[in-house]
Design a protein around this motif. Sequence first.
Motif, PDB file in Angstrom:
ATOM      1  N   THR A 148       2.690   3.159   5.918  1.00  0.00           N
ATOM      2  CA  THR A 148       2.846   3.506   4.509  1.00  0.00           C
ATOM      3  C   THR A 148       4.150   2.877   4.011  1.00  0.00           C
ATOM      4  N   GLY A 149       4.153   2.499   2.744  1.00  0.00           N
ATOM      5  CA  GLY A 149       5.171   1.603   2.232  1.00  0.00           C
ATOM      6  C   GLY A 149       6.592   2.117   2.292  1.00  0.00           C
ATOM      7  N   ALA A 150       7.478   1.231   2.682  1.00  0.00           N
ATOM      8  CA  ALA A 150       8.901   1.567   2.762  1.00  0.00           C
ATOM      9  C   ALA A 150       9.423   1.989   1.393  1.00  0.00           C
ATOM     10  N   ALA A 151      10.269   3.008   1.389  1.00  0.00           N
ATOM     11  CA  ALA A 151      10.812   3.569   0.150  1.00  0.00           C
ATOM     12  C   ALA A 151      12.141   2.916  -0.212  1.00  0.00           C
ATOM     13  N   LEU A 152      12.566   3.150  -1.443  1.00  0.00           N
ATOM     14  CA  LEU A 152      13.848   2.686  -1.944  1.00  0.00           C
ATOM     15  C   LEU A 152      14.821   3.851  -2.069  1.00  0.00           C
ATOM     16  N   VAL A 153      16.102   3.559  -1.905  1.00  0.00           N
ATOM     17  CA  VAL A 153      17.114   4.572  -2.208  1.00  0.00           C
ATOM     18  C   VAL A 153      17.109   4.820  -3.715  1.00  0.00           C
ATOM     19  N   LYS A 154      17.583   5.986  -4.101  1.00  0.00           N
ATOM     20  CA  LYS A 154      17.521   6.394  -5.508  1.00  0.00           C
ATOM     21  C   LYS A 154      18.230   5.410  -6.419  1.00  0.00           C
ATOM     22  N   LYS A 173      -3.288   7.567   1.888  1.00  0.00           N
ATOM     23  CA  LYS A 173      -3.510   8.550   2.964  1.00  0.00           C
ATOM     24  C   LYS A 173      -4.736   9.421   2.711  1.00  0.00           C
ATOM     25  N   GLU A 174      -4.937   9.811   1.476  1.00  0.00           N
ATOM     26  CA  GLU A 174      -5.954  10.820   1.186  1.00  0.00           C
ATOM     27  C   GLU A 174      -7.304  10.253   0.772  1.00  0.00           C
ATOM     28  N   HIS A 175      -7.338   9.001   0.331  1.00  0.00           N
ATOM     29  CA  HIS A 175      -8.595   8.433  -0.164  1.00  0.00           C
ATOM     30  C   HIS A 175      -8.943   7.098   0.499  1.00  0.00           C
ATOM     31  N   TRP A 176      -7.983   6.196   0.570  1.00  0.00           N
ATOM     32  CA  TRP A 176      -8.269   4.871   1.136  1.00  0.00           C
ATOM     33  C   TRP A 176      -8.513   4.953   2.641  1.00  0.00           C
ATOM     34  N   ASN A 177      -7.705   5.724   3.330  1.00  0.00           N
ATOM     35  CA  ASN A 177      -7.826   5.866   4.773  1.00  0.00           C
ATOM     36  C   ASN A 177      -9.131   6.578   5.118  1.00  0.00           C
ATOM     37  N   TYR A 184      -5.801   2.379  10.922  1.00  0.00           N
ATOM     38  CA  TYR A 184      -5.000   3.585  11.098  1.00  0.00           C
ATOM     39  C   TYR A 184      -3.690   3.440  10.317  1.00  0.00           C
ATOM     40  N   LEU A 185      -3.070   4.558  10.037  1.00  0.00           N
ATOM     41  CA  LEU A 185      -1.790   4.567   9.337  1.00  0.00           C
ATOM     42  C   LEU A 185      -0.679   5.081  10.233  1.00  0.00           C
ATOM     43  N   TRP A 186       0.518   4.539  10.044  1.00  0.00           N
ATOM     44  CA  TRP A 186       1.733   5.202  10.516  1.00  0.00           C
ATOM     45  C   TRP A 186       2.507   5.596   9.273  1.00  0.00           C
ATOM     46  N   ASP A 187       2.763   6.895   9.095  1.00  0.00           N
ATOM     47  CA  ASP A 187       3.353   7.386   7.863  1.00  0.00           C
ATOM     48  C   ASP A 187       4.871   7.250   7.895  1.00  0.00           C
ATOM     49  N   GLU A 238      -6.892  12.095  15.681  1.00  0.00           N
ATOM     50  CA  GLU A 238      -6.614  13.487  15.996  1.00  0.00           C
ATOM     51  C   GLU A 238      -5.118  13.812  16.081  1.00  0.00           C
ATOM     52  N   THR A 239      -4.287  12.808  15.928  1.00  0.00           N
ATOM     53  CA  THR A 239      -2.841  13.005  16.112  1.00  0.00           C
ATOM     54  C   THR A 239      -2.095  12.742  14.819  1.00  0.00           C
ATOM     55  N   ASN A 240      -0.836  13.165  14.770  1.00  0.00           N
ATOM     56  CA  ASN A 240      -0.027  13.134  13.561  1.00  0.00           C
ATOM     57  C   ASN A 240       0.222  11.701  13.092  1.00  0.00           C
ATOM     58  N   LEU A 241       0.112  11.469  11.785  1.00  0.00           N
ATOM     59  CA  LEU A 241       0.318  10.138  11.232  1.00  0.00           C
ATOM     60  C   LEU A 241       1.733   9.636  11.405  1.00  0.00           C
ATOM     61  N   THR A 242       2.696  10.529  11.596  1.00  0.00           N
ATOM     62  CA  THR A 242       4.084  10.096  11.760  1.00  0.00           C
ATOM     63  C   THR A 242       4.438   9.768  13.211  1.00  0.00           C
TER      64      THR A 242
END
Length: 244
Positions: A148-154, A173-177, A184-187, A238-242
């Motif tokens: 999942t896409g890298a975030a920016l600082v504020k 995460k909720e629709h495309w996957n 698979y995703l790594w969150d 079956e395992t956590n996305l993170t």
Amino acid sequence: MLQGVKMKRKINIIFLHHSTGNNVWQGGVPEWIADYNTKNNTSYFITESAFPKKVPYGWKNYPFDYYNIWVKNSGNLSYLEEPTLEMLTSEYNVICFKHCFPVSRVKADTGNPDIESEEKTLENYKLQYNAIKEKLHQFPDTKFILWTGAALVKAQTTEEEAIRANEFFTWVKEHWNEQKDNIYLWDFRELETGGGLYLKDENAFNSNDSHLNPRFAEKVSPLFCNRLINIIENRGDETNLTGE
């Protein structure tokens, strides 16, 4: 097809990234995988590559660029010296790929979505992601891991952009996957933000730089490896996305 735990078959993995991905890689990914192989009698071999390169394609790895290289210009010949999926899947069993943090500078929709546009909008991203998913499904014997896409600082974005970026990767995460496919995703975004809108300053290089600091990179590197192993060994759904 990929096998289960303690396989003797060699599994080749490539990690396609730019600078944020390199931060995580240098946090200990190859060492972690080598140690896992020793302890578990497995043969998982991971390599990394900048994708796309600065020259000749340009330092851009956003939804349009994966669509452009892998879907629009697919085939057995490279596009601007970048490997297509046909080329990559002939060498690698597992392909990990990601976007760098400018992906989170999501502009307002225009009402005229265009799959051929480099404009970073929700409407364009969704068209490009759906085309990419259809293409990845053409290689069912390969497992794909998308961060999942890298975030920016504020300090480096606006609240409106951050809200739209969060909306997009929630949609991913909720629709495309999908369950029970080869994607698979790594969150990574969840780890960076703690569920908020921005890369936490404590995880960033500094409050004005959205790269990772070494401490955070070393913290999440084993989580990426955990997620990778769970996916290779058929526990991805079956395992956590993170990876936690």
